[in-house]
Design a protein around this motif. Structure first.
Motif, PDB file in Angstrom:
ATOM      1  N   TRP A  51       0.856  -1.185   0.000  1.00 52.90           N
ATOM      2  CA  TRP A  51       0.000   0.000   0.000  1.00 52.90           C
ATOM      3  C   TRP A  51       0.895   1.239   0.000  1.00 52.90           C
ATOM      4  O   TRP A  51       1.527   1.563   1.000  1.00 52.90           O
ATOM      5  CB  TRP A  51      -0.910  -0.010   1.234  1.00 52.90           C
ATOM      6  N   ASN A  52       0.968   1.920  -1.143  1.00 49.28           N
ATOM      7  CA  ASN A  52       1.843   3.085  -1.319  1.00 49.28           C
ATOM      8  C   ASN A  52       3.292   2.770  -0.917  1.00 49.28           C
ATOM      9  O   ASN A  52       3.994   3.609  -0.373  1.00 49.28           O
ATOM     10  CB  ASN A  52       1.327   4.284  -0.511  1.00 49.28           C
ATOM     11  N   HIS A  53       3.714   1.564  -1.179  1.00 47.99           N
ATOM     12  CA  HIS A  53       5.034   1.122  -0.745  1.00 47.99           C
ATOM     13  C   HIS A  53       5.646   0.262  -1.842  1.00 47.99           C
ATOM     14  O   HIS A  53       5.604  -0.963  -1.817  1.00 47.99           O
ATOM     15  CB  HIS A  53       4.890   0.335   0.567  1.00 47.99           C
ATOM     16  N   GLY A  54       6.202   0.939  -2.852  1.00 46.95           N
ATOM     17  CA  GLY A  54       6.693   0.246  -4.033  1.00 46.95           C
ATOM     18  C   GLY A  54       7.856  -0.685  -3.779  1.00 46.95           C
ATOM     19  O   GLY A  54       8.061  -1.641  -4.527  1.00 46.95           O
ATOM     20  N   ASN A  55       8.646  -0.452  -2.728  1.00 47.01           N
ATOM     21  CA  ASN A  55       9.798  -1.315  -2.499  1.00 47.01           C
ATOM     22  C   ASN A  55       9.385  -2.749  -2.185  1.00 47.01           C
ATOM     23  O   ASN A  55      10.167  -3.678  -2.402  1.00 47.01           O
ATOM     24  CB  ASN A  55      10.653  -0.757  -1.363  1.00 47.01           C
ATOM     25  N   ALA A  56       8.137  -2.933  -1.698  1.00 41.35           N
ATOM     26  CA  ALA A  56       7.675  -4.292  -1.409  1.00 41.35           C
ATOM     27  C   ALA A  56       7.692  -5.155  -2.663  1.00 41.35           C
ATOM     28  O   ALA A  56       7.941  -6.366  -2.584  1.00 41.35           O
ATOM     29  CB  ALA A  56       6.263  -4.249  -0.825  1.00 41.35           C
ATOM     30  N   TYR A  66      -5.700   2.609 -11.138  1.00 39.32           N
ATOM     31  CA  TYR A  66      -5.637   2.001  -9.815  1.00 39.32           C
ATOM     32  C   TYR A  66      -4.573   2.709  -8.989  1.00 39.32           C
ATOM     33  O   TYR A  66      -3.526   3.092  -9.501  1.00 39.32           O
ATOM     34  CB  TYR A  66      -5.273   0.522  -9.919  1.00 39.32           C
ATOM     35  N   GLY A  67      -4.819   2.839  -7.705  1.00 38.35           N
ATOM     36  CA  GLY A  67      -3.837   3.428  -6.817  1.00 38.35           C
ATOM     37  C   GLY A  67      -4.487   3.970  -5.566  1.00 38.35           C
ATOM     38  O   GLY A  67      -5.705   3.885  -5.388  1.00 38.35           O
ATOM     39  N   VAL A  68      -3.657   4.537  -4.676  1.00 40.94           N
ATOM     40  CA  VAL A  68      -4.154   5.059  -3.405  1.00 40.94           C
ATOM     41  C   VAL A  68      -3.728   6.513  -3.232  1.00 40.94           C
ATOM     42  O   VAL A  68      -2.952   7.055  -4.027  1.00 40.94           O
ATOM     43  CB  VAL A  68      -3.653   4.209  -2.215  1.00 40.94           C
ATOM     44  N   ARG A  69      -4.253   7.127  -2.193  1.00 42.76           N
ATOM     45  CA  ARG A  69      -3.951   8.514  -1.817  1.00 42.76           C
ATOM     46  C   ARG A  69      -4.381   9.499  -2.902  1.00 42.76           C
ATOM     47  O   ARG A  69      -3.695  10.480  -3.193  1.00 42.76           O
ATOM     48  CB  ARG A  69      -2.467   8.676  -1.477  1.00 42.76           C
ATOM     49  N   TYR A  70      -5.550   9.237  -3.502  1.00 46.09           N
ATOM     50  CA  TYR A  70      -6.111  10.154  -4.487  1.00 46.09           C
ATOM     51  C   TYR A  70      -7.012  11.151  -3.760  1.00 46.09           C
ATOM     52  O   TYR A  70      -8.043  10.765  -3.206  1.00 46.09           O
ATOM     53  CB  TYR A  70      -6.915   9.390  -5.548  1.00 46.09           C
ATOM     54  N   PRO A  71      -6.651  12.434  -3.744  1.00 41.16           N
ATOM     55  CA  PRO A  71      -7.496  13.435  -3.081  1.00 41.16           C
ATOM     56  C   PRO A  71      -8.796  13.647  -3.858  1.00 41.16           C
ATOM     57  O   PRO A  71      -8.937  13.207  -5.005  1.00 41.16           O
ATOM     58  CB  PRO A  71      -6.620  14.685  -3.089  1.00 41.16           C
TER      59      PRO A  71
END
Length: 379
Positions: free
Chosen positions: A14-19, A220-225
């Motif tokens: 979740w908003n963590h691309g290194n995973a 797709y994605g997160v943290r969209y205002p």
């Protein structure tokens, strides 16, 4: 080898691309017979947000896609590092860890017989230099940096005595072409809105072209205002919310093409670092159009692996090409996929890590298998 890894999260992307990269590298290391333990802090930011938004269902499929992977949680206030690091050959600490933990592990390096590396996969060495300078790496054996610019900063600033470039890459066990009977749309984009690091670019290279061409698109994605969600709706773009990264290949297979819109810090200050998204898209065989970034390290062949649009008008033209020129699509898909298979898989990166371990005389690597398996040879 016994390898201990301290990272922000293995479980959550979740908003963590290194995973993405971490999962592929750990799987590769395990399949080569290493003992690997990943530590992530309890209640870390990424996992907490994933559970807040999706509950335990957000983790429901993880084991099915990554049957070999497990994580160990720790409390930074109570972790017994002496016990955790007992018998380790190699320890890698990611830059998204607290300064105190980084220092404490470094101090143990002076008492134990393991090798210790710091792994930097972010632009903070440029954008938050004072914070990065506070990491005490005096007892570390070196730094793994995901681009030459970052590597050079560590050496020039004297933050580390040794540093190696260790680019991210595609986990081709998960990211590979899938066959879909029929497309569900024209364009799909997987990416987080972030911290307004590319708001202007997202409008120019993604939202406006889709609207003007009347394409059927999903994001797709997160943290969209709220203002971003409104802009997507106004453009006729479907918003899909968070997408588990391991499901991205299934989604890519349902659309004709995707785009890459790099964040501004990478374009302006970190040439040669594309982030992991283009690696993953090309590995899935989906045609890609990229907004401008300088491939200073020669990772790809722009124009053959993917198209490059220098502005919004070029993006519209190239989108139309990919919708109508089937020969172009075939050539680009084949070329991009071959580039990944030849140079940019997690197996390649583990080979590079093994070479660094040999340089540092880590454990007994003589019997380790370093042959890169092709996709056909993988189980």
């Amino acid at each position: 080898m016994k390898i201990i890894l301290f990272y922000h999260s293995l479980l959550s992307d979740w908003n963590h691309g290194n995973a993405h990269f971490l999962r592929g590298v750990v799987t590769e290391l395990l399949e080569r017979g290493n003992e690997v333990v990943v530590y992530e802090p309890q209640n870390n930011w990424s996992l907490s947000n994933l559970l807040k938004d999706h509950g335990e269902q957000g983790l429901a499929d993880f084991s099915a896609y990554y049957p070999l992977l497990k994580t160990s949680f720790y409390d930074p206030a109570t972790i017994n590092l002496e016990a955790v690091l007992a018998g380790a050959d190699l320890v890698i600490v990611h830059e998204w860890n607290e300064h105190a933990l980084v220092k404490a592990i470094g101090e143990l390096r002076t008492k134990k017989d393991f090798r210790l590396l710091f792994h930097d996969t972010h632009h903070r060495a440029v954008t938050e230099r004072s914070s990065m300078a506070q990491y005490d790496l005096s007892h570390y054996d070196g730094v793994l940096a995901f681009g030459n610019v970052i590597r050079d900063i560590y050496l020039q600033e004297g933050w580390a005595q040794k540093a190696w470039t260790w680019h991210e890459a595609a986990d081709t066990r998960i990211f590979h072409p899938l066959v879909e009977k029929a497309y569900e749309g024209d364009l799909v984009w997987v990416g987080n809105w972030g911290d307004d690091e590319r708001t202007k670019e997202l409008f120019e290279f993604l939202i406006n072209p889709v609207k003007e061409l009347g394409l059927k698109a999903t994001i797709y994605g997160v943290r969209y205002p709220d203002h971003a969600l409104k802009a997507l709706a106004d453009a006729g773009i479907t918003y899909g919310g968070w997408l588990p990264n391991y499901k991205a290949p299934e989604v890519f297979a349902k659309y004709r093409f995707t785009v890459h819109v790099p964040r501004r810090p990478y374009v302006e200050a970190l040439p040669g670092i594309p982030t992991i998204r283009p690696f993953e898209a090309l590995a899935c065989g989906i045609p890609l159009i990229s907004a401008p970034w300088e491939d200073a390290e020669g990772l790809f062949t722009p124009g053959e692996d993917f198209l490059v649009a220098n502005n919004g008008e070029e993006m519209k033209t190239q989108m139309q090409q990919l919708l109508t020129d089937h020969d172009l699509v075939r050539r680009q898909t084949v070329h991009g996929l071959q580039t990944i298979q030849d140079r940019h898989t997690c197996a390649h990166r583990v080979d590079q890590l093994y070479a660094i371990c040999q340089e540092l005389q880590v454990g007994n690597l003589a019997a380790e298998q370093t042959t890169i398996l092709t996709m056909d040879e993988r189980p």
